[in-house]
Structures are given as C-alpha cells and as structure tokens.
Write a protein that holds these residues in place. Structure first.
Motif, mmCIF file in Angstrom:
data_model
loop_
_atom_site.group_PDB
_atom_site.id
_atom_site.type_symbol
_atom_site.label_atom_id
_atom_site.label_comp_id
_atom_site.label_asym_id
_atom_site.label_seq_id
_atom_site.Cartn_x
_atom_site.Cartn_y
_atom_site.Cartn_z
ATOM 1 N N ARG A 197 1.100 -1.511 -0.258
ATOM 2 C CA ARG A 197 0.375 0.110 0.327
ATOM 3 C C ARG A 197 0.788 1.296 0.186
ATOM 4 O O ARG A 197 0.696 2.249 -1.134
ATOM 5 C CB ARG A 197 -1.219 -0.360 1.247
ATOM 6 N N LEU B 234 -4.574 2.168 -9.436
ATOM 7 C CA LEU B 234 -5.777 1.213 -8.930
ATOM 8 C C LEU B 234 -5.263 0.622 -7.750
ATOM 9 O O LEU B 234 -3.866 -0.267 -7.547
ATOM 10 C CB LEU B 234 -4.910 0.018 -10.262
ATOM 11 N N ASN B 235 -6.250 0.682 -6.504
ATOM 12 C CA ASN B 235 -5.778 0.870 -5.368
ATOM 13 C C ASN B 235 -6.845 -0.767 -5.757
ATOM 14 O O ASN B 235 -7.487 -0.268 -4.469
ATOM 15 C CB ASN B 235 -6.801 2.016 -4.621
ATOM 16 N N VAL B 236 -5.799 -1.777 -5.864
ATOM 17 C CA VAL B 236 -6.273 -2.897 -5.543
ATOM 18 C C VAL B 236 -5.490 -3.885 -5.239
ATOM 19 O O VAL B 236 -4.436 -4.158 -5.738
ATOM 20 C CB VAL B 236 -7.147 -3.503 -7.031
ATOM 21 N N TYR C 138 -1.370 -7.494 -6.948
ATOM 22 C CA TYR C 138 -0.109 -6.330 -7.172
ATOM 23 C C TYR C 138 0.874 -6.051 -7.428
ATOM 24 O O TYR C 138 1.673 -6.973 -6.398
ATOM 25 C CB TYR C 138 -1.166 -4.700 -6.274
ATOM 26 N N ASN D 137 -15.690 0.666 -12.962
ATOM 27 C CA ASN D 137 -15.542 1.242 -12.097
ATOM 28 C C ASN D 137 -15.846 -0.028 -11.070
ATOM 29 O O ASN D 137 -15.195 -0.711 -10.238
ATOM 30 C CB ASN D 137 -16.383 1.578 -11.639
ATOM 31 N N ALA E 134 -13.445 -3.194 -11.708
ATOM 32 C CA ALA E 134 -11.422 -2.560 -11.270
ATOM 33 C C ALA E 134 -11.576 -2.808 -9.861
ATOM 34 O O ALA E 134 -10.045 -2.699 -9.904
ATOM 35 C CB ALA E 134 -11.223 -1.467 -12.367
ATOM 36 N N HIS E 135 -12.797 -2.167 -9.644
ATOM 37 C CA HIS E 135 -12.387 -2.756 -7.894
ATOM 38 C C HIS E 135 -12.659 -4.176 -7.370
ATOM 39 O O HIS E 135 -13.498 -3.869 -5.987
ATOM 40 C CB HIS E 135 -12.673 -1.375 -7.526
ATOM 41 N N SER F 84 -14.104 -7.829 -5.509
ATOM 42 C CA SER F 84 -12.666 -8.718 -5.138
ATOM 43 C C SER F 84 -12.273 -9.961 -5.971
ATOM 44 O O SER F 84 -12.997 -11.344 -5.677
ATOM 45 C CB SER F 84 -12.770 -8.888 -3.615
ATOM 46 N N HIS G 45 -3.695 -6.894 -12.444
ATOM 47 C CA HIS G 45 -4.457 -5.828 -13.489
ATOM 48 C C HIS G 45 -4.292 -5.471 -14.295
ATOM 49 O O HIS G 45 -5.240 -4.862 -14.784
ATOM 50 C CB HIS G 45 -3.643 -4.631 -12.131
ATOM 51 N N ARG H 107 -8.451 -7.106 -15.409
ATOM 52 C CA ARG H 107 -9.257 -5.945 -14.691
ATOM 53 C C ARG H 107 -8.596 -4.984 -16.007
ATOM 54 O O ARG H 107 -10.736 -4.891 -16.431
ATOM 55 C CB ARG H 107 -8.647 -6.024 -13.644
#
Length: 503
Positions: free
Chosen positions: A218, A228-230, A234, A383, A386-387, A389, A395, A398
């Motif tokens: 993070r 992309l905050n997944v 990552y 949206n 992309a986010h 679970s 990524h 996605r």
C-alpha cells in the motif's frame, strides 16, 4: 416479515473462520464454501499476542485478556450472521508460547469448538493453498509473513513442493533485533540460508502473504502514484523497487509519501517486513514480487472444496456469480462467451490461455451495469470490475475486462479511455477490448440481451472479408443500426464485414 435479499446467492450457507495470529486476530464470515470466496463480514483486532515472546517465552498477558474478551464478540458475530460452521485456527504464538495451550483452552471455552493449532508445516501448507486458490496457474515461492513466523513454500500449479517455517515474523524479528531494522536484515539473511530451495525460485514469482507485506505494498502504491487501489495481484516491482525496500528497511518512514495511508498500529513493523522481503529478493532473484490478498484462511477454505470445485477457474466462477446477481440473463452471458470465441477464431485472432479467460470473463460481466442510467452504464461497469474482489486475474486483465464493457456501452473511440486505464491495460489488451466491445455492440442489437438468438448467428469468410449470416426466420432484426455497428467493427478489424440473410 424478513425478506430474503436477491443480492446474495441462495445456494450458500455462511461459514465463519477465526484466525488467531501472533499479531492480529481476525474473524471472517464467508458467504459460503466456493471457488471464489465472497466475504460477508470481516473484522480484526491487533492484539499483539506474540509481542515479547522471544524474551519471556510467553504470550503477552494484556493481549491475552483483550483477545479473550474479543472472542465473545467474534462468536456472537458469527451467530448473528447465521454461520452454519465456525472454524478457529491458531498459528505461531499459540503453538510456541509456554502459556499457549492454556490460552487455547480458555478460548475453546468461549467458542465451544475445538481450535486447530497449526504446526509450522500446516501453516505453510494452507498458505500454499491460498496461493493456489487465488492465482491461475501459480508458479513460484509463497511467503507468509505473520507476527511470529515466516512460512516459505514452493508452489507450481496445484503442486506443493518444499516448505519451511522460519522465526522471522515481524514481532519476533523486532524482538530478536532489539529494535534495529539493520540487525533484522542481517538476521533474515542468516535464517534464509536454511531455505535452500529459494534458489529454485530464480526467475519465478515470489508471492507475498500477510498484513505487513500488504501494508508495505500500500505504501509502495502511494509512493509510485499507482492508479488502481487493488491489493491482490499487485506487483511490488519496477524501477526503484529495491531502493524503496532499502528506504523502508532503514526505519526512517515517518515522512515517506503515502505513510498516512498505513494505520499507525501497522507502521512499526513495516521496516522489519521490508528487511525480510529485501533479503528474500536478494537470495531468490524472483522475476516478479506479487502481493496476495489470500492466505491461510482462504487456503483452509479451499481445502474444504470438492475436487470438481477446486478445478474450476476462480475468475470465471466469480464472473458467473456476478452475472447471476446483476445481469439480465446469465445464459445470454455464456452464449456471448462461446459466440465471441467462434468469431475471434474466424477473424484469425489467436488467443493465449490468458486472453481466452479474460475474454470469457468480459462476456460474463458486460451486462452487469444494465440497471444504471444509459449514459453511465459503461463507466459504472468499469468501476465495478476494476475494484471487485476478483481473484485469478492480474491488473492489466482487470483493465481489459472493464474496458470491454466501457467500449460496449460508450462506443469504441479510444478517447473514452482515461490515460491511467490506457497505461494499465497496455496496447494488446486495449486493442482486444476495442474489438470485443465492437463485436458486442453488434450482437446485442440482435439478441436484445436475451438468450437463444446468438447460436443462430453464423460467420463465413467471403474473399478478404466476412459475413455474419442471420437466419431468414429472423430477417426482421435487420436494419440500419446493426449495419452501422457492423461498419464500426469492420473499421476496427481493417477488413470488410457485412450482415446478410441466409437459410
């Protein structure tokens, strides 16, 4: 009267798992046992049971009292959520502390179920199953960094190879190094020599499991401005990755960009997690450092599946479930996946296994935004995808799946794509999403989003182009709008394509 929500799958019985770790304790209530598990409720406490265990040999007394009190809430939450089963597992601190079994006995009195205290090998085994569950065709070495121990295990497809447990958990390492991240790095280097199979990981993936490494990722996301905050899948890599680990391992992190996104209770262990990861990457030389949101709990859940369920593709399973919950017809979605595959073969568009999986998932998900206002269906779908679970997808994948829905709803002009999504997808996925989106824009005008029509639409090659043949029985579906959409597809593919009526 209590009404049953249609937002949940009706064939699932909730299941609760309590994970008693050396640093954090968590209750996770899942919708049910499934290939792609969905969380109904998730709560954790940072108890710090293993703090000071190196010097005292015992669980922290205050942490014990806090944990036992919280266990009452965890059990009550499981009952309130209607969990049909409650499973409790415990890891390093509970199995190694002098007073560990007394703590477990008291906890069992509260939960009223046996607690499975995992051995080091069992912990590594379930961590490996978590990686197998979360990644399609996983290949590399998984590392699960807890508060008390580090489990390393070789994973190749569904095969689990060498494994080892090392005393390199964040709290333990902090104690062993007497608060010195520099000494922690040297301790990690020394202990990792026992994991001789790390050398077999060169050029393969290293999978990071555990809260400390997720928070390290993070921080890396923030420092690099990642769009992309997944967390799952990552990649903690690229230019400057080693310098980033060195900086965090130095211990001076208070002024790092993005540090406020990491909870204060987690920051103290970041230098030790970075020190361990730096030592691993230097010893192993992986091709990629990949973060996993799945670990021991999900590995335990995966072990409850039947062989048939284990063999299912986690991405496709999750896409099917979301299509069932949000699309107009899941049967229509499956027809799209089959029909577009036939079209791609006719057009000579070769697909890797990854390309095929992502295309099928995109077809399953392309109608999930249909209840939104028409002008926002594409962006809303993008949206959500992309986010979501999802597991079993990276990524860029996605981005491809989400952009397919964007193109399908908003047109195939690349100007509808933001620069960040364009960069995330990459040229290959961007072009394939435009082609698939253009194809969907044609076929939806014939199917009206309902099943039964697509299997009757056939392709044939004519000269240097193609024809889509509509059966005479459905000639009434012909018109200006379908012809205009087909002209757009032809432009994207760079060849003539027409719609004709046939037998």
């Amino acid at each position: 009267m209590i009404q049953t929500s249609q937002g949940r799958l009706q064939d699932r019985l909730p299941l609760s798992v309590v994970d008693i770790g050396s640093n954090s304790i968590r209750v996770v209530i899942y919708e049910g046992v499934a290939r792609s598990p969905t969380v109904l409720f998730n709560e954790k406490m940072l108890a710090g049971l293993g703090r000071g265990i190196v010097s005292t040999g015992r669980l922290d007394p205050d942490a014990v009292l806090r944990a036992l009190e919280e266990f009452k809430r965890f059990r009550a939450l499981s009952e309130q959520a209607g969990a049909s089963e409650l499973h409790v597992i415990a890891t390093a601190a509970a199995r190694e502390a002098e007073n560990g079994m007394d703590f477990i006995r008291r906890a069992e009195e509260i939960f009223e179920v046996p607690i499975h205290v995992l051995s080091g090998r069992e912990e590594a085994y379930y961590s490996a199953l978590g990686i197998i569950s979360g990644f399609h065709a996983a290949d590399g070495i998984a590392g699960d960094l807890g508060g008390g121990s580090l489990e390393l295990v070789d994973v190749n497809g569904n095969e689990i190879g060498d494994k080892i447990t090392l005393p390199l958990g964040g709290l333990r390492l902090q104690d062993m190094a007497k608060g010195s991240p520099a000494d922690a790095f040297r301790i990690a280097q020394r202990e990792l020599k026992r994991a001789s199979f790390l050398a077999a990981g060169e050029g393969r993936n290293f999978y990071c499991v555990g809260g400390t490494w997720r928070n390290l990722a993070r921080l890396h996301m923030s420092s690099t401005g990642y769009p992309l905050n997944v967390m799952h899948n990552y990649e903690l890599g690229g230019p400057g990755a080693e310098e980033f680990l060195v900086e965090v391992a130095s211990g001076d992190i208070s002024k790092m960009k993005g540090i406020n996104r990491v909870s204060k209770s987690r920051r103290g262990l970041l230098p030790y997690g970075a020190a361990v990861l730096l030592a691993i990457t230097q010893a192993m030389k992986p091709s990629r450092i990949v973060v996993s949101a799945l670990g021991v709990r999900e590995g335990f859940l995966y072990s409850q599946l039947s062989d048939e369920q284990k063999a299912a593709d986690p991405l496709i399973s999750a896409a099917e479930e979301l299509a069932l919950l949000r699309s107009r017809s899941v049967t229509h979605a499956h027809e799209l996946a089959a029909w577009t595959g036939e079209a791609f073969r006719m057009f000579g568009l070769t697909e890797s296994e990854e390309d095929r999986r992502y295309r099928e998932a995109a077809c399953l998900l392309t109608d999930i935004g249909w209840r939104a206002h028409p002008e926002y269906r594409g962006s809303q779908s993008l949206n959500i995808i992309a986010h979501a679970s999802f597991i079993g997808v990276d990524h860029p994948g996605r981005a491809f799946i989400g952009l397919t829905s964007l193109f399908r709803h908003e047109g195939i002009d690349e100007d509808v794509v933001s620069p960040t999504m364009r960069a995330l997808a990459g040229p290959h996925h961007l072009e394939r999403a435009r082609i698939l989106g253009a194809l969907l824009r044609v076929v939806y005008l014939f199917s009206a989003s309902m099943p039964g029509m697509m299997p009757m639409l056939k392709w044939r090659r004519v000269g240097d182009g193609f024809q889509m043949v509509v059966p005479a029985s459905h000639a009434g579906l012909m018109g200006e709008r379908p012809n205009g959409r087909m002209a757009q597809l032809a432009k994207v593919l760079g060849c003539p394509i027409t719609i004709v009526v046939g037998d």
